[in-house]
Design a protein around this motif. Structure first.
Motif, PDB file in Angstrom:
ATOM      1  N   ILE A   1      43.202  42.607  39.475  1.00 39.85           N
ATOM      2  CA  ILE A   1      42.182  41.590  39.749  1.00 39.85           C
ATOM      3  C   ILE A   1      40.956  41.819  38.871  1.00 39.85           C
ATOM      4  O   ILE A   1      40.445  40.883  38.244  1.00 39.85           O
ATOM      5  CB  ILE A   1      41.809  41.568  41.252  1.00 39.85           C
ATOM      6  N   ALA A   2      40.484  43.066  38.775  1.00 38.76           N
ATOM      7  CA  ALA A   2      39.322  43.359  37.933  1.00 38.76           C
ATOM      8  C   ALA A   2      39.612  43.044  36.470  1.00 38.76           C
ATOM      9  O   ALA A   2      38.768  42.469  35.762  1.00 38.76           O
ATOM     10  CB  ALA A   2      38.912  44.827  38.089  1.00 38.76           C
ATOM     11  N   GLY A   3      40.797  43.383  36.015  1.00 40.73           N
ATOM     12  CA  GLY A   3      41.171  43.093  34.632  1.00 40.73           C
ATOM     13  C   GLY A   3      41.252  41.599  34.351  1.00 40.73           C
ATOM     14  O   GLY A   3      40.819  41.135  33.294  1.00 40.73           O
TER      15      GLY A   3
ATOM     16  N   GLN B   1      42.553  30.953  31.324  1.00 37.32           N
ATOM     17  CA  GLN B   1      41.497  31.143  32.332  1.00 37.32           C
ATOM     18  C   GLN B   1      41.896  30.509  33.663  1.00 37.32           C
ATOM     19  O   GLN B   1      41.742  31.119  34.718  1.00 37.32           O
ATOM     20  CB  GLN B   1      40.191  30.504  31.863  1.00 37.32           C
ATOM     21  N   GLY B   2      42.366  29.283  33.602  1.00 33.50           N
ATOM     22  CA  GLY B   2      42.778  28.595  34.828  1.00 33.50           C
ATOM     23  C   GLY B   2      43.907  29.323  35.525  1.00 33.50           C
ATOM     24  O   GLY B   2      43.891  29.493  36.759  1.00 33.50           O
ATOM     25  N   TRP B   3      44.893  29.748  34.748  1.00 36.68           N
ATOM     26  CA  TRP B   3      46.010  30.507  35.314  1.00 36.68           C
ATOM     27  C   TRP B   3      45.500  31.800  35.946  1.00 36.68           C
ATOM     28  O   TRP B   3      45.886  32.145  37.062  1.00 36.68           O
ATOM     29  CB  TRP B   3      47.040  30.805  34.215  1.00 36.68           C
ATOM     30  N   ALA B   4      44.622  32.525  35.236  1.00 37.95           N
ATOM     31  CA  ALA B   4      44.112  33.803  35.746  1.00 37.95           C
ATOM     32  C   ALA B   4      43.348  33.603  37.058  1.00 37.95           C
ATOM     33  O   ALA B   4      43.501  34.386  37.998  1.00 37.95           O
ATOM     34  CB  ALA B   4      43.226  34.484  34.699  1.00 37.95           C
ATOM     35  N   ALA B   5      42.538  32.560  37.125  1.00 32.18           N
ATOM     36  CA  ALA B   5      41.782  32.289  38.356  1.00 32.18           C
ATOM     37  C   ALA B   5      42.730  32.003  39.521  1.00 32.18           C
ATOM     38  O   ALA B   5      42.522  32.490  40.641  1.00 32.18           O
ATOM     39  CB  ALA B   5      40.823  31.124  38.139  1.00 32.18           C
TER      40      ALA B   5
ATOM     41  N   ALA C   1      43.397  34.416  42.973  1.00 27.82           N
ATOM     42  CA  ALA C   1      43.379  33.905  44.351  1.00 27.82           C
ATOM     43  C   ALA C   1      44.664  34.287  45.084  1.00 27.82           C
ATOM     44  O   ALA C   1      44.611  34.722  46.247  1.00 27.82           O
ATOM     45  CB  ALA C   1      43.184  32.388  44.350  1.00 27.82           C
ATOM     46  N   ARG C   2      45.811  34.152  44.406  1.00 29.50           N
ATOM     47  CA  ARG C   2      47.078  34.516  45.045  1.00 29.50           C
ATOM     48  C   ARG C   2      47.154  36.015  45.314  1.00 29.50           C
ATOM     49  O   ARG C   2      47.652  36.447  46.354  1.00 29.50           O
ATOM     50  CB  ARG C   2      48.258  34.059  44.179  1.00 29.50           C
ATOM     51  N   LEU C   3      46.643  36.811  44.378  1.00 27.25           N
ATOM     52  CA  LEU C   3      46.666  38.269  44.580  1.00 27.25           C
ATOM     53  C   LEU C   3      45.768  38.675  45.735  1.00 27.25           C
ATOM     54  O   LEU C   3      46.114  39.560  46.518  1.00 27.25           O
ATOM     55  CB  LEU C   3      46.245  38.983  43.293  1.00 27.25           C
ATOM     56  N   ARG C   4      44.619  38.026  45.840  1.00 32.21           N
ATOM     57  CA  ARG C   4      43.720  38.329  46.970  1.00 32.21           C
ATOM     58  C   ARG C   4      44.353  37.927  48.302  1.00 32.21           C
ATOM     59  O   ARG C   4      44.029  38.500  49.340  1.00 32.21           O
ATOM     60  CB  ARG C   4      42.389  37.617  46.770  1.00 32.21           C
ATOM     61  N   ASP C   5      45.250  36.939  48.264  1.00 33.22           N
ATOM     62  CA  ASP C   5      45.967  36.521  49.468  1.00 33.22           C
ATOM     63  C   ASP C   5      47.173  37.404  49.762  1.00 33.22           C
ATOM     64  O   ASP C   5      47.897  37.152  50.720  1.00 33.22           O
ATOM     65  CB  ASP C   5      46.424  35.065  49.332  1.00 33.22           C
TER      66      ASP C   5
END
Length: 190
Positions: free
Chosen positions: A119-121, A168-172, A176-180
């Motif tokens: 996520i940080a990366g 950028q859009g894909w990473a954002a 969100a999915r990783l945080r979920d």
């Protein structure tokens, strides 16, 4: 050996160990690495030999299955795990304006890192992409002012910026999915 071939083969050995070259070649072809990393089937075998010589993977022995020829199986060494982490982090934290190989490698082996690091990366990539898009704008201005550079060269920088915005859009969305809680990462219930 190109560094992405090295990263891909080392990551795949780690993921599937103990594993033989034929399985890796067949599996990596389903990932289309020949298209996005220019890793041809023969280069998988060359990479295995080089990685053994460099001490990053070890030969476990050979196995036979029926009438098929004996196949050498490989596992990653402790030194290889350190090298895999180093290469993966380099791909995650470094953004190139015209290169998609890094982000493809990241998605292939992000599970090796922790969720927090990925996520940080990715957040770092989003920020660096803003800078690269700004830089591309200056390149376009230079191109349009130039008396010798054809005006259509600006399209190179427009294309780069469009690709970077898509990343950028894909990473954002991935953040969100990783945080979920999507996917499993290092240290999570191995």
């Amino acid at each position: 050996m190109p560094s992405y071939t090295r990263l891909i083969v080392l990551g795949a050995v780690y993921q599937f160990q103990p594993v033989h070259g034929y399985f890796l070649r067949r599996e990596l072809s389903t990932w289309h690495v020949d298209e996005w990393a220019n890793t041809q089937p023969g280069s998988v075998y060359n990479a295995l030999k080089t990685l053994v010589k460099d001490g990053y993977i070890v030969e476990n022995g050979t196995e036979s299955d029926g009438n098929y020829p004996a196949r050498t199986t490989y596992s990653i060494s402790p030194t290889g795990r350190v090298e895999l982490l180093r290469m993966l982090r380099e791909a995650l934290w470094h953004v190139e304006a015209f290169d998609t190989k890094a982000v493809m490698a990241i998605t292939s082996f992000m599970f090796v890192l922790t969720r927090d690091e990925v996520i940080a990366g990715l957040e770092n990539r989003i920020s660096k992409i803003d800078s690269l898009i700004t830089e591309n704008g200056f390149h376009i201005e230079d191109t349009l002012r130039s008396e010798t550079t054809p005006r259509y060269v600006r399209e190179i920088f427009d294309l780069s910026s469009a690709r970077l915005r898509a990343e950028q859009g894909w990473a954002a969305q991935l953040i969100a999915r990783l945080r979920d809680g999507e996917y499993q990462f290092a240290g999570e219930g191995d």
